[in-house]
Design a protein around this motif. Structure first.
Motif, PDB file in Angstrom:
ATOM      1  N   ALA A  27       0.819  -1.216   0.000  1.00  0.00           N
ATOM      2  CA  ALA A  27       0.000   0.000   0.000  1.00  0.00           C
ATOM      3  C   ALA A  27       0.853   1.268   0.000  1.00  0.00           C
ATOM      4  O   ALA A  27       0.312   2.368   0.023  1.00  0.00           O
ATOM      5  CB  ALA A  27      -0.922   0.003   1.225  1.00  0.00           C
ATOM      6  N   LEU A  28       2.164   1.100  -0.029  1.00  0.00           N
ATOM      7  CA  LEU A  28       3.066   2.244   0.043  1.00  0.00           C
ATOM      8  C   LEU A  28       3.149   2.951  -1.309  1.00  0.00           C
ATOM      9  O   LEU A  28       3.054   2.319  -2.359  1.00  0.00           O
ATOM     10  CB  LEU A  28       4.450   1.776   0.469  1.00  0.00           C
ATOM     11  N   ASP A  29       3.335   4.263  -1.259  1.00  0.00           N
ATOM     12  CA  ASP A  29       3.547   5.042  -2.477  1.00  0.00           C
ATOM     13  C   ASP A  29       4.652   4.371  -3.313  1.00  0.00           C
ATOM     14  O   ASP A  29       5.762   4.177  -2.819  1.00  0.00           O
ATOM     15  CB  ASP A  29       3.960   6.470  -2.105  1.00  0.00           C
ATOM     16  N   PRO A  30       4.378   3.992  -4.548  1.00  0.00           N
ATOM     17  CA  PRO A  30       5.371   3.258  -5.338  1.00  0.00           C
ATOM     18  C   PRO A  30       6.638   4.048  -5.638  1.00  0.00           C
ATOM     19  O   PRO A  30       7.653   3.472  -6.037  1.00  0.00           O
ATOM     20  CB  PRO A  30       4.623   2.912  -6.629  1.00  0.00           C
ATOM     21  N   ARG A  31       6.621   5.354  -5.404  1.00  0.00           N
ATOM     22  CA  ARG A  31       7.818   6.168  -5.631  1.00  0.00           C
ATOM     23  C   ARG A  31       8.765   6.157  -4.444  1.00  0.00           C
ATOM     24  O   ARG A  31       9.869   6.715  -4.525  1.00  0.00           O
ATOM     25  CB  ARG A  31       7.403   7.614  -5.937  1.00  0.00           C
ATOM     26  N   ALA A  32       8.340   5.517  -3.335  1.00  0.00           N
ATOM     27  CA  ALA A  32       9.117   5.561  -2.096  1.00  0.00           C
ATOM     28  C   ALA A  32       9.538   4.150  -1.688  1.00  0.00           C
ATOM     29  O   ALA A  32       8.762   3.418  -1.061  1.00  0.00           O
ATOM     30  CB  ALA A  32       8.301   6.209  -0.982  1.00  0.00           C
ATOM     31  N   PRO A  33      10.746   3.712  -2.027  1.00  0.00           N
ATOM     32  CA  PRO A  33      11.212   2.379  -1.615  1.00  0.00           C
ATOM     33  C   PRO A  33      11.302   2.269  -0.105  1.00  0.00           C
ATOM     34  O   PRO A  33      11.492   3.272   0.607  1.00  0.00           O
ATOM     35  CB  PRO A  33      12.588   2.260  -2.274  1.00  0.00           C
ATOM     36  N   LEU A  34      11.169   1.045   0.394  1.00  0.00           N
ATOM     37  CA  LEU A  34      11.083   0.773   1.822  1.00  0.00           C
ATOM     38  C   LEU A  34      12.292  -0.011   2.307  1.00  0.00           C
ATOM     39  O   LEU A  34      12.621  -1.066   1.752  1.00  0.00           O
ATOM     40  CB  LEU A  34       9.808  -0.024   2.123  1.00  0.00           C
ATOM     41  N   LEU A  35      12.929   0.488   3.346  1.00  0.00           N
ATOM     42  CA  LEU A  35      13.991  -0.243   4.042  1.00  0.00           C
ATOM     43  C   LEU A  35      13.342  -0.926   5.237  1.00  0.00           C
ATOM     44  O   LEU A  35      12.867  -0.268   6.161  1.00  0.00           O
ATOM     45  CB  LEU A  35      15.088   0.721   4.496  1.00  0.00           C
ATOM     46  N   THR A  36      13.291  -2.256   5.225  1.00  0.00           N
ATOM     47  CA  THR A  36      12.567  -2.990   6.251  1.00  0.00           C
ATOM     48  C   THR A  36      13.385  -4.179   6.733  1.00  0.00           C
ATOM     49  O   THR A  36      14.219  -4.715   5.990  1.00  0.00           O
ATOM     50  CB  THR A  36      11.196  -3.463   5.715  1.00  0.00           C
ATOM     51  N   GLY A  37      13.184  -4.596   7.968  1.00  0.00           N
ATOM     52  CA  GLY A  37      13.940  -5.705   8.543  1.00  0.00           C
ATOM     53  C   GLY A  37      14.865  -5.237   9.656  1.00  0.00           C
ATOM     54  O   GLY A  37      15.187  -4.058   9.769  1.00  0.00           O
ATOM     55  N   ARG A  38      15.318  -6.171  10.469  1.00  0.00           N
ATOM     56  CA  ARG A  38      16.029  -5.843  11.697  1.00  0.00           C
ATOM     57  C   ARG A  38      17.547  -5.799  11.524  1.00  0.00           C
ATOM     58  O   ARG A  38      18.084  -6.187  10.505  1.00  0.00           O
ATOM     59  CB  ARG A  38      15.665  -6.852  12.785  1.00  0.00           C
ATOM     60  N   HIS A  39      18.192  -5.309  12.600  1.00  0.00           N
ATOM     61  CA  HIS A  39      19.651  -5.279  12.745  1.00  0.00           C
ATOM     62  C   HIS A  39      20.324  -4.326  11.755  1.00  0.00           C
ATOM     63  O   HIS A  39      21.379  -4.614  11.207  1.00  0.00           O
ATOM     64  CB  HIS A  39      20.237  -6.694  12.620  1.00  0.00           C
ATOM     65  N   GLU A  40      19.687  -3.181  11.546  1.00  0.00           N
ATOM     66  CA  GLU A  40      20.300  -2.140  10.737  1.00  0.00           C
ATOM     67  C   GLU A  40      21.337  -1.415  11.591  1.00  0.00           C
ATOM     68  O   GLU A  40      21.056  -1.040  12.730  1.00  0.00           O
ATOM     69  CB  GLU A  40      19.238  -1.158  10.250  1.00  0.00           C
ATOM     70  N   PRO A  41      22.550  -1.197  11.094  1.00  0.00           N
ATOM     71  CA  PRO A  41      23.627  -0.635  11.924  1.00  0.00           C
ATOM     72  C   PRO A  41      23.307   0.706  12.561  1.00  0.00           C
ATOM     73  O   PRO A  41      23.718   0.973  13.696  1.00  0.00           O
ATOM     74  CB  PRO A  41      24.797  -0.508  10.935  1.00  0.00           C
ATOM     75  N   LEU A  42      22.556   1.562  11.866  1.00  0.00           N
ATOM     76  CA  LEU A  42      22.257   2.888  12.412  1.00  0.00           C
ATOM     77  C   LEU A  42      20.845   2.980  12.978  1.00  0.00           C
ATOM     78  O   LEU A  42      20.348   4.072  13.233  1.00  0.00           O
ATOM     79  CB  LEU A  42      22.456   3.961  11.327  1.00  0.00           C
ATOM     80  N   GLY A  43      20.202   1.849  13.196  1.00  0.00           N
ATOM     81  CA  GLY A  43      18.894   1.862  13.838  1.00  0.00           C
ATOM     82  C   GLY A  43      17.879   2.701  13.083  1.00  0.00           C
ATOM     83  O   GLY A  43      17.663   2.528  11.886  1.00  0.00           O
ATOM     84  N   MET A  44      17.265   3.661  13.778  1.00  0.00           N
ATOM     85  CA  MET A  44      16.199   4.463  13.183  1.00  0.00           C
ATOM     86  C   MET A  44      16.705   5.431  12.127  1.00  0.00           C
ATOM     87  O   MET A  44      15.902   6.033  11.406  1.00  0.00           O
ATOM     88  CB  MET A  44      15.437   5.223  14.270  1.00  0.00           C
TER      89      MET A  44
END
Length: 285
Positions: free
Chosen positions: A71-88
């Motif tokens: 349902a997300l705007d198709p022009r805006a890619p999504l970074l999803t999933g855990r353990h990202e080095p810089l968190g938020m």
């Protein structure tokens, strides 16, 4: 060219007022996911209408699998999933500006679903002696990577607090705090328009900043030292966290750690709260 990172928090999205609203797997969470996604879509649309070259959305809360990709705007890619080095603030490296969407006030403060690092027990949190709202953690990290915070959304108290840690940012409140678990909420049909309009205005702020003669051309701001001081509900989480290098006692239930820059401080704090969470006992804490 203005590339924008939208760092999302679900706790202060349109309509969210209770813990079940942000607890993955609950009926309330499923109900709130479209509203949360709607806030993101309104902001993304506004940013792009305002002249952003691209928008990246970071699904940051909890399991980091909350937004509805379909349902997300198709022009805006999504970074999803855990353990990202810089968190938020994951994804900030190539960005020119940052939006903090759905952010909240910190542990021990008034605000809708106010907390810092849920599940690890902080009852208060200070950064450099000031209350550690979520944005006070993320805004200096963004600055260090050359991407100032240009817009903050959440409840009215978060927007008011943003004046102390992102004074140049625009703000837009979608809820008015009544208590930690109650708010006067705007329906999505009323919140979307102001979010879109504010985002369109916010995307122009980095341009104006880059046009100023007193702003250097190189990206990023020099890191400066920060001191993080979480207080826990009991002595044993604090005692467990003392095993982390650079951490020292700070009162009977608190600890403190100093770091040369905000990015290092936030990473150390993440280790501390993870250790504190592991020190909890299921039936006695």
């Amino acid at each position: 060219m203005t590339s924008v990172l939208v760092s999302t928090g679900m706790e202060a999205a349109t309509g969210v007022t209770r813990p079940d609203d942000v607890e993955p797997g609950t009926a309330s969470w499923e109900r709130m996911r479209p509203l949360f996604t709607g806030d993101v879509n309104a902001v993304a649309d506004g940013l792009l209408a305002g002249g952003a070259s691209d928008v990246l959305v970071d699904d940051a809360p909890c399991t980091q699998r909350n937004l509805l990709l379909e349902a997300l705007d198709p022009r805006a890619p999504l970074l999803t999933g855990r353990h990202e080095p810089l968190g938020m603030t994951a994804g900030v490296e190539p960005a020119d500006a940052v939006v903090l969407l759905g952010h909240r006030t910190g542990a021990g403060r008034q605000g809708v679903l106010s907390h810092t690092c849920p599940g690890t027990g902080p009852t208060g949190f200070r950064i450099d002696g000031e209350p550690a709202d979520e944005g006070r953690v993320n805004a200096p990290i963004a600055e260090e990577h050359g991407a100032p915070v240009v817009l903050v959304t959440g409840d009215d108290l978060t927007c008011r607090a943003a004046g102390t840690w992102a004074p140049d940012a625009l703000v837009e409140a979608v809820e008015e705090c009544v208590s930690r678990y109650a708010a006067l909420c705007l329906p999505p049909g009323r919140s979307a328009g102001p979010l879109r309009a504010r985002a369109a205005g916010a995307v122009r702020l980095p341009r104006a900043r880059s046009d100023r003669a007193d702003v250097p051309e190189e990206r990023g701001a020099p890191g400066r030292p920060h001191r993080f001081e979480p207080d826990f509900h009991a002595p044993h989480p604090a005692a467990a966290v003392l095993a982390v290098p650079t951490v020292e006692p700070c009162g009977p239930r608190g600890v403190a750690s100093a770091a040369p820059d905000a990015t290092t401080a936030a990473r150390t704090s993440k280790v501390c709260t993870t250790v504190a969470g592991a020190a909890m006992e299921d039936h006695f804490d």
